[in-house]
Design an enzyme around this catalytic site. Structure first.
Site: not given
Ligand code: UDX
Length: 457
Positions: A11, A14, A89, A161, A222, A224, A273
């Site tokens: 993805g 990866g 996840t 990012a 968190a 950011l 994220c």
């Protein structure tokens, strides 16, 4: 132990990460596997499954040399001793912890597969962002039943990012590797340090214990996101006073202790994220009865949701409290520029709310129309998808900028204006165009955290 690498999960994390490792370590054979055959076929084709500036060149250079994409997961596990796990996840959408906890089913399946297919000792590296203590759970699965092999589980969170992935990977602020403080743990950490030190200076490679590494990833995201929500919360105050959020952000960002980054007000943060990791962090806090801490972080998400509704509220109010039957062109659907990714994009909610108000919504995006179609599948007959912004705005009552793509900043807005119905409205959800100039042209301009410039009030 051979130094060849397997990555499970092809993805956004990866694919680019392994492409960079292959580029920088020509002596290492890197194989990326995924159960999704279509995705793997795309990685092996001229049209990669993700859009990321600079990625194509690197893949073209390494593919077939020391970078391989395959669906043979079991074979890959058997043949490689260093295994990165970069499966997705997402937030769990059912049962206990629904809407907050991470859905670890793919991750657990992967752990079991490694257990079942291993034919020797392995170093297993968590690349996916996971709840804290996942490495311990992974170890338990790997050692379940009886296995003659040694598994060392490390955490190596990825901070790239989207849109700048290749630059972030080439020149990372830091690489974080967490491992157990045991002789085998320290040895495994050194193996991974060696890989990265092919191109990252040693002082930027941090080694910590596993849990610090896992928590640092959640905490970084968190923090950011919290900056973005802080500035967005202030933007609401700016809109009702004479303050301008860009000026305020510039002024506070010049304080070296605060710094200028992640202070750009907008329609809200998106991406796979931020929200997920904050909810994960909050869930973790609740598990340990730290309810006040959980509430504190959840507020970051609530402000973000509110910012999106607030944007639609502004559109409604400005357009005489009704958008029913009005054509509204949304410029941008990706969660930020330079990516086709629309996961958690504020555009999804904005589009849905406008559709609920019976607006005729036209979506325009240079990279994300495919994903937008999927996201809005339930509203298919009530939205139009258009790749050309001038056509999208033709006959429209309003344009709303939702992604700061360069192509939208550089449009000929006189031409856009001339095709629109009057009065024409422009809502800048990213504060990325020249508001004074657009107002002069005749637009009624509404931006985030700024006083409106209206000809109709
Ligand atoms: C983020 C983290 O930056 C990265 O380290 C982590 O590995 C994954 O999550 P990403 O989601 O790709 O990366 O995008 P990022 O550039 O962080 O932007 C997230 C969202 O915040 C976007 O929707 C962006 O538009 C928004 N944002 C960002 C703002 O609204 N204002 C800002 O000042 C910065």
């Amino acid at each position: 132990m051979n130094k060849n690498i397997l990555c499970i999960g092809a993805g956004y994390v990866g694919g680019p990460t392994m492409a960079m490792i292959a580029l920088k370590c020509p002596g290492i054979r890197v194989t990326v596997v995924d159960v999704d055959a279509q995705r793997i076929a795309a990685w092996n084709s001229d049209l990669l499954p993700i859009y990321e500036p600079g990625l194509e060149e690197v893949v073209r250079q390494c593919r077939g040399r020391n970078l391989f994409f395959s669906t043979e997961v079991a074979k890959g596990i058997a043949e490689n001793d260093i295994i990165f796990v970069a499966v997705n996840t997402p937030t769990k959408m059912f049962g206990h912890g629904a809407g907050c906890a991470a859905d670890l089913q793919y991750w657990e399946k992967t752990a079991r597969l490694i257990h079942d297919c291993a034919k020797g000792d392995k170093i297993v590296i968590e690349k996916s962002t996971l709840p804290v203590k996942s490495a311990a759970a992974m170890s338990r699965i790997l050692y379940s039943g009886c296995t003659p092999y040694h598994f060392e589980v490390l955490s190596n969170p990825e901070f790239l990012a989207e849109g700048t992935a290749m630059a972030d990977l080439r020149d990372p602020d830091r690489v974080l590797i967490g491992g157990d403080d045991t002789p085998s743990g320290r040895m495994a950490v050194e193996v991974i340090v060696d890989i990265y030190s092919n191109w990252v200076s040693r002082e930027r490679i941090l080694t910590t214990n596993v849990w610090s590494s896992e928590l640092s990833k959640l905490a970084a995201n968190a923090m950011l996101a919290q900056r973005v929500s802080s500035v967005n919360a202030l933007s609401a105050l700016c809109e009702v006073t004479e303050a301008d959020i860009d000026e305020v952000a510039h002024a506070i960002g010049m304080d070296k202790r605060i710094g200028p980054k992640f202070l750009k007000a907008g329609v809200g943060f998106g991406g796979s994220c931020f929200k997920k990791d904050i909810l994960n962090l909050a869930y973790l806090c609740e598990t340990y009865n730290l309810h006040g801490v959980a509430e504190y972080w959840k507020q970051v998400v609530l402000i973000n949701d509110w910012q999106q509704s607030r944007f639609v509220g502004t559109i409604l109010r400005a357009m005489f409290n009704t958008v029913a039957g009005k054509r509204i062109a949304l410029f941008g659907f990706a969660f930020k520029s330079d990516t086709g990714d629309t996961r958690e994009s504020p555009a999804i909610r904005v589009a849905q709310m406008l559709i609920e108000e019976h607006a005729n919504v036209v979506i325009c995006d240079p990279q994300a129309l495919g994903n937008a179609r999927r996201d809005l599948a339930d509203w298919e007959d009530r939205v139009v998808f258009e790749s050309d912004p001038y056509t999208a705005a033709e006959g429209a009552d309003a344009v709303a900028i939702l992604t700061d793509w360069t192509c939208f900043k550089e449009l000929d807005y006189t031409r856009v204006f001339s095709g629109m119905r009057q009065p024409s409205f422009l809502f800048d959800g990213r504060n990325c165009v020249n508001h004074a100039a657009l107002f002069e042209m005749g637009f009624n301009v509404y931006a985030i955290g700024k006083s409106p410039r209206s000809h109709v009030d």
